[in-house]
Write a protein that holds these residues in place. Sequence first.
Motif, PDB file in Angstrom:
ATOM      1  N   LYS A  51      -0.965   8.921  -6.366  1.00 38.00           N
ATOM      2  CA  LYS A  51      -2.460   7.866  -6.580  1.00 38.00           C
ATOM      3  C   LYS A  51      -3.306   7.628  -5.623  1.00 38.00           C
ATOM      4  O   LYS A  51      -4.722   7.582  -6.564  1.00 38.00           O
ATOM      5  N   ALA A  52      -3.446   7.809  -4.107  1.00 37.39           N
ATOM      6  CA  ALA A  52      -4.204   7.062  -3.531  1.00 37.39           C
ATOM      7  C   ALA A  52      -5.472   7.750  -3.618  1.00 37.39           C
ATOM      8  O   ALA A  52      -6.061   7.933  -3.077  1.00 37.39           O
ATOM      9  N   GLN A 107      -1.014  12.150 -11.444  1.00 39.93           N
ATOM     10  CA  GLN A 107      -1.534  12.465 -10.094  1.00 39.93           C
ATOM     11  C   GLN A 107      -1.639  14.036  -9.634  1.00 39.93           C
ATOM     12  O   GLN A 107      -2.539  13.176  -8.873  1.00 39.93           O
ATOM     13  N   LYS A 139      -5.092  10.503  -5.104  1.00 41.86           N
ATOM     14  CA  LYS A 139      -6.247  10.380  -6.591  1.00 41.86           C
ATOM     15  C   LYS A 139      -7.830  10.118  -6.063  1.00 41.86           C
ATOM     16  O   LYS A 139      -8.706  10.508  -6.625  1.00 41.86           O
ATOM     17  N   GLU A 140      -7.575   8.823  -6.054  1.00 44.41           N
ATOM     18  CA  GLU A 140      -8.881   8.318  -6.649  1.00 44.41           C
ATOM     19  C   GLU A 140      -9.575   8.180  -5.319  1.00 44.41           C
ATOM     20  O   GLU A 140     -11.033   8.236  -5.787  1.00 44.41           O
ATOM     21  N   LYS A 141      -9.591   8.971  -4.289  1.00 44.13           N
ATOM     22  CA  LYS A 141      -9.942   9.480  -3.000  1.00 44.13           C
ATOM     23  C   LYS A 141     -10.236  11.100  -3.245  1.00 44.13           C
ATOM     24  O   LYS A 141     -11.245  11.577  -2.708  1.00 44.13           O
ATOM     25  N   ASN A 142     -10.737  12.037  -4.538  1.00 45.08           N
ATOM     26  CA  ASN A 142     -10.739  12.493  -5.028  1.00 45.08           C
ATOM     27  C   ASN A 142     -10.409  13.665  -4.467  1.00 45.08           C
ATOM     28  O   ASN A 142     -11.005  15.621  -4.278  1.00 45.08           O
ATOM     29  N   ASN A 143      -8.839  13.790  -4.186  1.00 42.34           N
ATOM     30  CA  ASN A 143      -8.405  15.094  -3.297  1.00 42.34           C
ATOM     31  C   ASN A 143      -8.047  15.808  -4.560  1.00 42.34           C
ATOM     32  O   ASN A 143      -7.426  15.579  -5.602  1.00 42.34           O
ATOM     33  N   ASP A 187       5.732   2.118  -6.528  1.00 40.54           N
ATOM     34  CA  ASP A 187       5.142   1.621  -7.395  1.00 40.54           C
ATOM     35  C   ASP A 187       4.415   0.542  -7.007  1.00 40.54           C
ATOM     36  O   ASP A 187       5.277  -0.334  -6.792  1.00 40.54           O
ATOM     37  N   LYS A 231      -7.896   9.340   2.869  1.00 43.33           N
ATOM     38  CA  LYS A 231      -8.520  10.124   2.719  1.00 43.33           C
ATOM     39  C   LYS A 231      -9.319  11.317   2.252  1.00 43.33           C
ATOM     40  O   LYS A 231      -8.016  11.849   1.624  1.00 43.33           O
ATOM     41  N   ASP A 232     -10.337  11.365   1.779  1.00 45.83           N
ATOM     42  CA  ASP A 232     -10.883  12.585   1.678  1.00 45.83           C
ATOM     43  C   ASP A 232     -10.195  13.905   2.347  1.00 45.83           C
ATOM     44  O   ASP A 232     -11.476  14.799   2.921  1.00 45.83           O
ATOM     45  N   LYS A 268       1.039  -1.276   0.057  1.00 51.00           N
ATOM     46  CA  LYS A 268      -0.237  -0.090   0.022  1.00 51.00           C
ATOM     47  C   LYS A 268       0.617   1.471  -0.218  1.00 51.00           C
ATOM     48  O   LYS A 268       1.613   1.206   0.573  1.00 51.00           O
TER      49      LYS A 268
END
Length: 275
Positions: free
Chosen positions: A119-120, A149, A122-126, A52, A97-98, A30
């Motif tokens: 990447k992580a 990213q 971005k996936e949480k919409n930050n 990565d 988290k966001d 992670k």
Amino acid sequence: MSAKIVKMEELAKDIFCYEVETPLIANKAKAGQFVILRIHQKGERIPLTIADFDREKGTITMVFQVLGKTTLLLSRLRENDHILNILGPQGNPSEIKDFGHVAVVGGGVGIAAIHPILKALKEKNNKITSIIGYRSKELVFWEDKIKAQSHEVLVYTNDGSYGKVGLVTDGLKEVISREKIDRVIAVGPLVMMDAVTKVTKEYNIPTIVSLNSLMVCGMGMCGACRVTINGKIKFTCMDGPEFNAFAVDFDELKKRLNSYKEEEKICYKKELEKC
């Protein structure tokens, strides 16, 4: 376990990228975690951040700079060679988290370490503003990956040979002056993370740093990686590597990192002389 090098690349002067085949680690890795590796039977154990990972291919990517004997030996390995031992994933993953608007600061090879964190996030919409710094143009790498990213990227070099001249703290101050920052994450040389913390503390912006303390066992037993957090002893390998920046005793950690500088120089010089 051993790990086969499936791809290697020299990204910049003395900065190397290795993709290694290690399915068990890739499956669990992670953002924010690291591995500990050993090149040969009598070699030292060194930690490297996972830059990565690809669960489908069963590989992880590591980026390192040649700074001493072990990284010099590591840089001599080529595709299809094997790293004798690799342990991981180690450490606690980044809190993701966001948060809102996150400023992520990377310096030197720490720029590779922020990649999975970006990447992580971005996936949480930050909303992500990345501020990356290099000593000079010849050391620039992965700018494209960071841009992919991030919503905005500010690039600095110490000598002004690429991007803006100055330090990452200059970019951080610029961003803070024009918009609200909800969180700052910094990964890079200790002096850089300390400087970033001094800036964010003035504005009371929650700040996380990933510490690069001396490490041997990576399992909380030897105590080599101990750091002082809020006046209490913590172990980077088990309690970190990420900590609340405002709680870190940076002065103590700087002294500990310099403990074996002379011995490191001697070992590095002897290895160079063998060539």
